[in-house]
Design an enzyme around this catalytic site. Sequence first.
Site, PDB file in Angstrom:
ATOM      1  N   ARG A 102      -3.746   5.990   1.701  1.00 13.64           N
ATOM      2  CA  ARG A 102      -2.474   6.617   1.316  1.00 13.64           C
ATOM      3  C   ARG A 102      -2.383   6.660  -0.192  1.00 13.64           C
ATOM      4  O   ARG A 102      -2.531   5.638  -0.849  1.00 13.64           O
ATOM      5  CB  ARG A 102      -1.291   5.783   1.826  1.00 13.64           C
ATOM      6  CG  ARG A 102      -1.031   5.881   3.264  1.00 13.64           C
ATOM      7  CD  ARG A 102       0.365   5.423   3.619  1.00 13.64           C
ATOM      8  NE  ARG A 102       0.788   4.174   3.022  1.00 13.64           N
ATOM      9  CZ  ARG A 102       1.971   3.628   3.215  1.00 13.64           C
ATOM     10  NH1 ARG A 102       2.859   4.236   3.985  1.00 13.64           N
ATOM     11  NH2 ARG A 102       2.303   2.493   2.655  1.00 13.64           N
ATOM     12  N   THR A 106       2.553   9.551  -3.592  1.00 14.71           N
ATOM     13  CA  THR A 106       3.064  10.550  -2.636  1.00 14.71           C
ATOM     14  C   THR A 106       3.132  10.013  -1.208  1.00 14.71           C
ATOM     15  O   THR A 106       3.799  10.605  -0.357  1.00 14.71           O
ATOM     16  CB  THR A 106       2.146  11.790  -2.609  1.00 14.71           C
ATOM     17  OG1 THR A 106       0.865  11.386  -2.089  1.00 14.71           O
ATOM     18  CG2 THR A 106       1.947  12.372  -4.003  1.00 14.71           C
TER      19      THR A 106
HETATM   20  C1  PRP Z   1      -2.694   1.839   5.960  1.00 14.21           C
HETATM   21  C2  PRP Z   1      -2.817   1.775   7.465  1.00 14.21           C
HETATM   22  C3  PRP Z   1      -2.706   3.213   7.872  1.00 14.21           C
HETATM   23  C4  PRP Z   1      -1.757   3.767   6.849  1.00 14.21           C
HETATM   24  C5  PRP Z   1      -0.421   3.908   7.506  1.00 14.21           C
HETATM   25  O1  PRP Z   1      -3.877   2.218   5.377  1.00 14.21           O
HETATM   26  O2  PRP Z   1      -3.979   1.143   7.892  1.00 14.21           O
HETATM   27  O3  PRP Z   1      -3.948   3.890   7.846  1.00 14.21           O
HETATM   28  O4  PRP Z   1      -1.679   2.814   5.782  1.00 14.21           O
HETATM   29  O5  PRP Z   1       0.465   4.522   6.652  1.00 14.21           O
HETATM   30  P1  PRP Z   1       1.092   5.951   6.961  1.00 14.21           P
HETATM   31  O6  PRP Z   1       1.543   5.923   8.380  1.00 14.21           O
HETATM   32  O7  PRP Z   1       2.231   6.032   5.980  1.00 14.21           O
HETATM   33  O8  PRP Z   1       0.048   6.988   6.698  1.00 14.21           O
HETATM   34  P2  PRP Z   1      -4.049   2.232   3.784  1.00 14.21           P
HETATM   35  O9  PRP Z   1      -3.762   3.593   3.245  1.00 14.21           O
HETATM   36  O10 PRP Z   1      -3.272   1.103   3.182  1.00 14.21           O
HETATM   37  O11 PRP Z   1      -5.597   2.020   3.600  1.00 14.21           O
HETATM   38  P3  PRP Z   1      -6.496   0.731   3.965  1.00 14.21           P
HETATM   39  O12 PRP Z   1      -6.538   0.642   5.460  1.00 14.21           O
HETATM   40  O13 PRP Z   1      -7.810   1.091   3.381  1.00 14.21           O
HETATM   41  O14 PRP Z   1      -5.872  -0.481   3.325  1.00 14.21           O
HETATM   42  N1  URA Z   2       0.122   0.259   5.619  1.00 11.38           N
HETATM   43  C1  URA Z   2       0.115  -1.087   5.751  1.00 11.38           C
HETATM   44  O1  URA Z   2      -0.956  -1.715   5.748  1.00 11.38           O
HETATM   45  N2  URA Z   2       1.290  -1.719   5.867  1.00 11.38           N
HETATM   46  C2  URA Z   2       2.460  -1.081   5.886  1.00 11.38           C
HETATM   47  O2  URA Z   2       3.517  -1.730   6.019  1.00 11.38           O
HETATM   48  C3  URA Z   2       2.462   0.314   5.744  1.00 11.38           C
HETATM   49  C4  URA Z   2       1.272   0.962   5.622  1.00 11.38           C
END
Ligand code: PRP
Ligand code: URA
Length: 207
Positions: A102, A106
Site C-alpha cells: 500500500r 494514497t
Molecule cells: C497489508 C495487508 C494487505 C493490505 C491491506 O499489506 O497485508 O495486503 O495491507 O490493506 P488494504 O485493504 O487497505 O489494501 P502491506 O501493504 O502493509 O504490505 P506488507 O504485507 O508487505 O507489509
Molecule cells: N495492513 C496491516 O497490516 N494492518 C492494518 O491494520 C491495515 C493494513
Amino acid sequence: MSARVSDHPLIRHKLHLLRERATEPKKFRELVRELGTMLAYEATADLALASVRVETPLTSLDAHRLAERVGLVPVLRAGLGMVEGVWEVLPMAEVWHIGLYRDEQTLRPVEYYNKLPVQPTVDVCLVLDPMLATGGSAVATVDVLKRRGARRIKFVGIIAAPEGVRRLSEAHPDVPIHVAAVDTHLNEHGYIVPGLGDAGDRQFGTA
Ligand code: PRP
Ligand code: URA
C-alpha cells in the site's frame, strides 16, 4: 454481501493472542499459520465432491474425494504466513504469488510481483491476506485473477474493517469473505482498529 465471521472458540482464542502487542514474531507466525488452517477449513466447506470406490482392508464402499482443484493466492508479504497453515488441510493446492504494497500516502495498492498463471489451472482460488483494511489490495488481486480467467474466488483473511468488506463486496459480490473478526473502523492512516498493527512487520520482525 457481508463477511462470514467465524465464531469458533479456537479461532477466537488464537485471535486474542495475535492481537496482543507483546506477542513476538515467532509466536505471531505460528498463530497466523494456525489461523490459516482453521479459516481454510471453514472456507472450503462447500467444495464439490465426487464419488470414488474405496477398498478398505475389510470391504469396499462408495466414498468421496474432492472434485475441485484449489489454488492459494497469498498477497505478499503478509499473506505468505497463511500458506503453510492452509497446506495442512489442502496439501495438493498450487500456490500463485502476487506482491502488492500500500502506498503510505494514497493507501492505493502498488503491484510489484505477479506469478499468476496466464490460464487458470484450478477451479477455486483462495486469496490469502490477514488484513482487509480499505479493501484496495483485495480488490486489485481479485481483478487480476478474474482477468486471468479465474471463475470461483474466495477471500480468506484474519481481520477485516467494515470499509474493506464493503469495498470488496461492492466490487466483487461473487467473492465470499471469510475472516476471524470484523473490527470497528480504520484510523486516519488506514490501519484497522483495534486490529493488530502491521501484519507484515509483525511476522517478519520489521518495523
Ligand atoms: C497489508 C495487508 C494487505 C493490505 C491491506 O499489506 O497485508 O495486503 O495491507 O490493506 P488494504 O485493504 O487497505 O489494501 P502491506 O501493504 O502493509 O504490505 P506488507 O504485507 O508487505 O507489509
Ligand atoms: N495492513 C496491516 O497490516 N494492518 C492494518 O491494520 C491495515 C493494513
